[in-house]
Design a protein around this motif. Structure first.
Motif, PDB file in Angstrom:
ATOM      1  N   LEU A  21     -12.139 -15.779 -27.363  1.00  0.00           N
ATOM      2  CA  LEU A  21     -12.365 -14.898 -28.505  1.00  0.00           C
ATOM      3  C   LEU A  21     -13.722 -14.200 -28.427  1.00  0.00           C
ATOM      4  O   LEU A  21     -13.981 -13.251 -29.169  1.00  0.00           O
ATOM      5  N   GLY A  22     -14.586 -14.695 -27.534  1.00  0.00           N
ATOM      6  CA  GLY A  22     -15.913 -14.110 -27.418  1.00  0.00           C
ATOM      7  C   GLY A  22     -16.771 -14.372 -28.636  1.00  0.00           C
ATOM      8  O   GLY A  22     -17.563 -13.526 -29.049  1.00  0.00           O
ATOM      9  N   LEU A  23     -16.614 -15.565 -29.229  1.00  0.00           N
ATOM     10  CA  LEU A  23     -17.338 -15.919 -30.443  1.00  0.00           C
ATOM     11  C   LEU A  23     -18.244 -17.112 -30.213  1.00  0.00           C
ATOM     12  O   LEU A  23     -18.011 -17.922 -29.320  1.00  0.00           O
ATOM     13  N   GLU A  24     -19.288 -17.213 -31.048  1.00  0.00           N
ATOM     14  CA  GLU A  24     -20.111 -18.408 -31.067  1.00  0.00           C
ATOM     15  C   GLU A  24     -19.380 -19.475 -31.861  1.00  0.00           C
ATOM     16  O   GLU A  24     -18.510 -19.174 -32.686  1.00  0.00           O
ATOM     17  N   ARG A  25     -19.751 -20.749 -31.645  1.00  0.00           N
ATOM     18  CA  ARG A  25     -19.060 -21.843 -32.320  1.00  0.00           C
ATOM     19  C   ARG A  25     -19.164 -21.759 -33.843  1.00  0.00           C
ATOM     20  O   ARG A  25     -18.253 -22.170 -34.562  1.00  0.00           O
ATOM     21  N   ASP A  26     -20.272 -21.192 -34.355  1.00  0.00           N
ATOM     22  CA  ASP A  26     -20.438 -21.127 -35.799  1.00  0.00           C
ATOM     23  C   ASP A  26     -19.753 -19.916 -36.428  1.00  0.00           C
ATOM     24  O   ASP A  26     -19.900 -19.657 -37.611  1.00  0.00           O
ATOM     25  N   GLN A  27     -18.976 -19.178 -35.630  1.00  0.00           N
ATOM     26  CA  GLN A  27     -18.276 -18.013 -36.156  1.00  0.00           C
ATOM     27  C   GLN A  27     -16.806 -18.293 -36.450  1.00  0.00           C
ATOM     28  O   GLN A  27     -16.068 -17.376 -36.813  1.00  0.00           O
ATOM     29  N   PHE A  28     -16.376 -19.538 -36.293  1.00  0.00           N
ATOM     30  CA  PHE A  28     -14.996 -19.875 -36.622  1.00  0.00           C
ATOM     31  C   PHE A  28     -14.878 -21.346 -37.012  1.00  0.00           C
ATOM     32  O   PHE A  28     -15.725 -22.164 -36.680  1.00  0.00           O
ATOM     33  N   ASP A  29     -13.837 -21.653 -37.780  1.00  0.00           N
ATOM     34  CA  ASP A  29     -13.532 -23.023 -38.179  1.00  0.00           C
ATOM     35  C   ASP A  29     -12.377 -23.552 -37.338  1.00  0.00           C
ATOM     36  O   ASP A  29     -11.557 -22.780 -36.848  1.00  0.00           O
ATOM     37  N   VAL A  30     -12.318 -24.864 -37.205  1.00  0.00           N
ATOM     38  CA  VAL A  30     -11.291 -25.489 -36.374  1.00  0.00           C
ATOM     39  C   VAL A  30     -10.426 -26.425 -37.208  1.00  0.00           C
ATOM     40  O   VAL A  30     -10.938 -27.259 -37.955  1.00  0.00           O
ATOM     41  N   GLU A  31      -9.134 -26.273 -37.074  1.00  0.00           N
ATOM     42  CA  GLU A  31      -8.156 -27.128 -37.745  1.00  0.00           C
ATOM     43  C   GLU A  31      -7.366 -27.882 -36.669  1.00  0.00           C
ATOM     44  O   GLU A  31      -6.817 -27.276 -35.752  1.00  0.00           O
ATOM     45  N   ILE A  32      -7.361 -29.205 -36.747  1.00  0.00           N
ATOM     46  CA  ILE A  32      -6.640 -30.024 -35.772  1.00  0.00           C
ATOM     47  C   ILE A  32      -5.162 -30.068 -36.161  1.00  0.00           C
ATOM     48  O   ILE A  32      -4.793 -30.574 -37.217  1.00  0.00           O
ATOM     49  N   LEU A  33      -4.303 -29.524 -35.292  1.00  0.00           N
ATOM     50  CA  LEU A  33      -2.869 -29.482 -35.581  1.00  0.00           C
ATOM     51  C   LEU A  33      -2.135 -30.705 -35.045  1.00  0.00           C
ATOM     52  O   LEU A  33      -1.255 -31.257 -35.702  1.00  0.00           O
ATOM     53  N   GLU A  34      -2.512 -31.120 -33.829  1.00  0.00           N
ATOM     54  CA  GLU A  34      -1.767 -32.213 -33.188  1.00  0.00           C
ATOM     55  C   GLU A  34      -2.642 -32.890 -32.141  1.00  0.00           C
ATOM     56  O   GLU A  34      -3.399 -32.234 -31.430  1.00  0.00           O
ATOM     57  N   THR A  35      -2.551 -34.201 -32.073  1.00  0.00           N
ATOM     58  CA  THR A  35      -3.302 -34.969 -31.076  1.00  0.00           C
ATOM     59  C   THR A  35      -2.366 -35.927 -30.363  1.00  0.00           C
ATOM     60  O   THR A  35      -1.610 -36.663 -31.004  1.00  0.00           O
ATOM     61  N   GLN A  36      -2.386 -35.909 -29.034  1.00  0.00           N
ATOM     62  CA  GLN A  36      -1.558 -36.805 -28.224  1.00  0.00           C
ATOM     63  C   GLN A  36      -2.472 -37.577 -27.270  1.00  0.00           C
ATOM     64  O   GLN A  36      -3.161 -36.979 -26.450  1.00  0.00           O
ATOM     65  N   LYS A  37      -2.502 -38.889 -27.412  1.00  0.00           N
ATOM     66  CA  LYS A  37      -3.334 -39.698 -26.531  1.00  0.00           C
ATOM     67  C   LYS A  37      -2.644 -39.900 -25.182  1.00  0.00           C
ATOM     68  O   LYS A  37      -1.420 -39.814 -25.072  1.00  0.00           O
ATOM     69  N   ASN A  38      -3.471 -40.179 -24.160  1.00  0.00           N
ATOM     70  CA  ASN A  38      -2.921 -40.448 -22.830  1.00  0.00           C
ATOM     71  C   ASN A  38      -2.026 -41.677 -22.856  1.00  0.00           C
ATOM     72  O   ASN A  38      -2.324 -42.669 -23.530  1.00  0.00           O
ATOM     73  N   SER A  39      -0.921 -41.614 -22.134  1.00  0.00           N
ATOM     74  CA  SER A  39      -0.039 -42.776 -21.989  1.00  0.00           C
ATOM     75  C   SER A  39       0.512 -42.787 -20.565  1.00  0.00           C
ATOM     76  O   SER A  39       0.239 -41.898 -19.769  1.00  0.00           O
TER      77      SER A  39
END
Length: 231
Positions: A21-39
């Motif tokens: 996106l060419g943005l700095e980290r403080d220019q957007f918010d992050v929402e966690i949709l899905e997390t899959q751990k190693n198996s």
């Protein structure tokens, strides 16, 4: 606007979003949709949704914010030896940095002293996200301690940056809470200093189906806003 990314870790996904996106980290918010751990059968991954900050719409009452900043204006001249030495120290530090400066007292509260910096280089003194101002404030508080006043918290401000920053963070807190309640997913905010994180926690403390927690190490940690209601 919103975008979705996937990486092996949350950090990798966030870095991918920032690069694309060419943005700095403080220019957007992050929402966690899905997390899959190693198996044994599947590789781990994290899927995120990115919200650029210019798409955020505040849901707050501006009168609530302005009421928080009503303060009795103090005599700007230093009162007593402690204030004289403190203001002279702050002035000396900034002048040695090569910038013109005028230093005055803005308010006096119990165990708190507000100090205003007036300079044609205010933007430099503030720095990115107020980090230069925070560093100067830290020095001022260390010096106050050396003068035997560890109990007094010195607050430096210039161009009303502190108030403007607080207003921005309150808007961000309410906007983020609305998005978390709608999506039922968590959102990780930009790194903040302890005061800013406390402001986010306090602002959202009375919202029953949302909770906050700090993550990370060091002075600048991140606040995660989570949904805790019925899914």
């Amino acid at each position: 606007m919103t975008y979705e990314y996937e990486g092996k870790t949350e950090k990798e996904a966030i870095e991918m979003a920032a690069n694309e996106l060419g943005l700095e980290r403080d220019q957007f918010d992050v929402e966690i949709l899905e997390t899959q751990k190693n198996s044994i059968f599947k590789k781990g991954y994290v899927k995120i949704r990115v919200h650029t900050l210019d798409s955020a719409k505040p849901s707050y009452d501006s009168d609530d914010i302005s009421e928080k900043h009503s303060r009795i204006v103090a005599d700007p001249l230093p009162q007593g030896e402690f204030e004289e030495k403190l203001l002279e120290f702050i002035k000396s530090v900034i002048e040695k940095m090569g910038y013109d400066i005028k230093v005055n007292v803005t308010y006096r509260e119990e165990k708190k002293l507000g100090v205003k910096l007036e300079s044609s280089y205010s933007s430099i003194l503030i720095g990115r996200k107020g980090k230069n101002l925070d560093a100067l404030q830290l020095l001022a508080n260390i010096y106050a301690g050396r003068l035997g006043h560890e109990e007094i918290r010195v607050i430096l401000d210039t161009e009303n940056y502190r108030i403007r920053r607080e207003e921005t963070l309150v808007r961000l807190a309410y906007t983020t809470a609305d998005r978390v309640r709608s999506s039922h997913n968590s959102i990780l905010l930009e790194p903040m200093n302890p005061f800013e994180r406390r402001l986010i926690h306090t602002t959202l403390n009375d919202i029953p189906d949302v909770e906050t927690k700090s993550e990370g190490d060091g002075l600048y940690k991140q606040v995660r806003v989570l949904y805790k209601g019925v899914r």
